[in-house]
Design a protein around this motif. Structure first.
Motif, short mmCIF file in Angstrom:
data_model
loop_
_atom_site.label_atom_id
_atom_site.label_comp_id
_atom_site.label_asym_id
_atom_site.label_seq_id
_atom_site.Cartn_x
_atom_site.Cartn_y
_atom_site.Cartn_z
N CYS A 131 0.81 -1.22 0.00
CA CYS A 131 0.00 0.00 0.00
C CYS A 131 0.84 1.27 0.00
O CYS A 131 0.29 2.37 0.11
N ALA A 132 2.17 1.13 -0.08
CA ALA A 132 3.08 2.28 -0.19
C ALA A 132 2.87 3.28 0.95
O ALA A 132 2.76 4.49 0.73
N LEU A 133 2.84 2.78 2.17
CA LEU A 133 2.69 3.66 3.33
C LEU A 133 4.02 4.33 3.63
O LEU A 133 5.05 3.66 3.72
N ASP A 134 4.00 5.63 3.81
CA ASP A 134 5.22 6.34 4.20
C ASP A 134 5.21 6.57 5.71
O ASP A 134 4.34 6.06 6.43
N VAL A 135 6.16 7.31 6.20
CA VAL A 135 6.28 7.54 7.65
C VAL A 135 5.04 8.25 8.19
O VAL A 135 4.52 7.90 9.26
N GLU A 136 4.53 9.21 7.46
CA GLU A 136 3.35 9.96 7.92
C GLU A 136 2.13 9.05 8.02
O GLU A 136 1.39 9.09 9.02
N LEU A 137 1.89 8.22 7.01
CA LEU A 137 0.72 7.34 7.03
C LEU A 137 0.85 6.27 8.10
O LEU A 137 -0.14 5.88 8.73
#
Length: 333
Positions: A131-137
């Motif tokens: 799901c390509a989650l980054d640090v913020e998500l």
């Protein structure tokens, strides 16, 4: 004539058929509102949302069904709901596991999950794959899993975490007045991202080889053509050969090798899908190094250096004492 007149004359207290109003079914059909078409969610459609309306969130009371509550909250906030979180069909019982696979998520969706998850007591497992989650998500997801959440199992799989955009990049994109300024800001962002990939790859290659980059390249060239490493370093290789020699020589994963190939091909090559090993050596040796001075190497530091790891901290937050999770899996992250 009398028979015709009797049929034509209206009944007492009634009206002629010509004066009778139309059938009520037609009026009801006209009064019925046509259902509004739901907008399709695309990545970026809710980018204008920094935070949810406080009054709407405080007044919201969920029904206990995650997807129906999510759709209701989207309606009250006038936001476009993510298609993977909207109700699938009516009458289905709420699932015990929510699985999202190969779909992008945005900030607005995570903020709304923070509101509806405490009501979804039927949910015990959450699986997010590619799901390509980054640090913020990831940080927003952790905030959604509070003490009121019933989720006990979390799977985050095939998710290579990216660092959040720097404040300077955000402000430059926000203050841009022309599309060329946005393209320039995004180009600089991609350059910093590519350099971070190259620095990480250089450190990993030196660690696996136990020596210098030049020695590692010689080992790779020897694997390409045994006995002719001097000339093999200049031979252009396609992606398949590139991945094979790195795996055969150093057992490096394809997710580590493939991005480096594309960076060298697009940013430092001709873009023809061919990269020689000498180009890898040239680029990696040209990267900056933080060399400590002689005095710093000999004397112990007065205090331990402060080190911030945004990616590690985002994963560690799921393991603290306030986490409701009993089972946690980070596979290929």
């Amino acid at each position: 004539w009398l028979k015709f007149s009797a049929q034509a004359m209206p009944k007492k207290g009634g009206k002629a058929k010509e004066d009778e109003p139309p059938a009520p079914t037609e009026a009801l059909e006209e009064q019925e509102e046509e259902p509004k078409e739901r907008k399709a969610w695309v990545y970026g459609i809710n980018n204008h949302v920094e935070r949810l309306d406080t009054e709407v969130v405080q007044a919201f009371r969920g029904s206990g069904h995650l997807r129906e509550d999510y759709a209701l909250l989207c309606h009250r906030l006038s936001l476009v709901g993510h298609h993977e979180l909207m109700p699938e069909s009516k009458g289905l019982p709420p699932p015990k596991e929510l699985t999202l696979q190969s779909c992008l998520l945005d900030r607005a969706s995570m903020l709304m999950l923070q509101v509806v998850l405490p009501y979804a007591l039927h949910l015990s497992s959450l699986r997010l794959s590619a799901c390509a989650l980054d640090v913020e998500l990831l940080t927003l997801l952790r905030q959604a899993l509070g003490a009121d959440s019933s989720v006990q199992t979390l799977h985050v799989e095939w998710n290579r975490v990216e660092l959040p955009m720097e404040d300077s990049s955000k402000s430059s994109i926000k203050d841009a007045h022309h599309w060329s300024e946005i393209d320039e800001a995004e180009r600089k962002l991609e350059q910093r991202k590519s350099q971070r990939y190259l620095l990480t790859f250089r450190d990993e290659l030196e660690m696996l080889q136990g020596g210098t980059i030049a020695e590692a390249v010689q080992q790779l060239a020897e694997k390409v053509v045994p006995g002719r490493a001097t000339s093999a370093v200049r031979w252009p290789m396609d992606l398949q050969t590139w991945i094979s020699i790195f795996y055969d020589t150093f057992h490096m994963d394809v997710l580590d090798c493939e991005p480096i190939f594309h960076i060298l091909d697009s940013d430092h090559g001709a873009g023809d899908g061919l990269v020689p090993l000498v180009k890898l050596q040239e680029v990696l040796q040209g990267l900056p190094r933080q060399e400590a001075s002689t005095e710093e190497r000999l004397l112990p530091p007065l205090q331990p250096p402060e080190c911030t790891d945004d990616i590690g901290s985002s994963f560690a937050a799921f393991l603290d004492k306030t986490s409701p999770l009993e089972m946690l899996s980070f596979r290929c992250c």
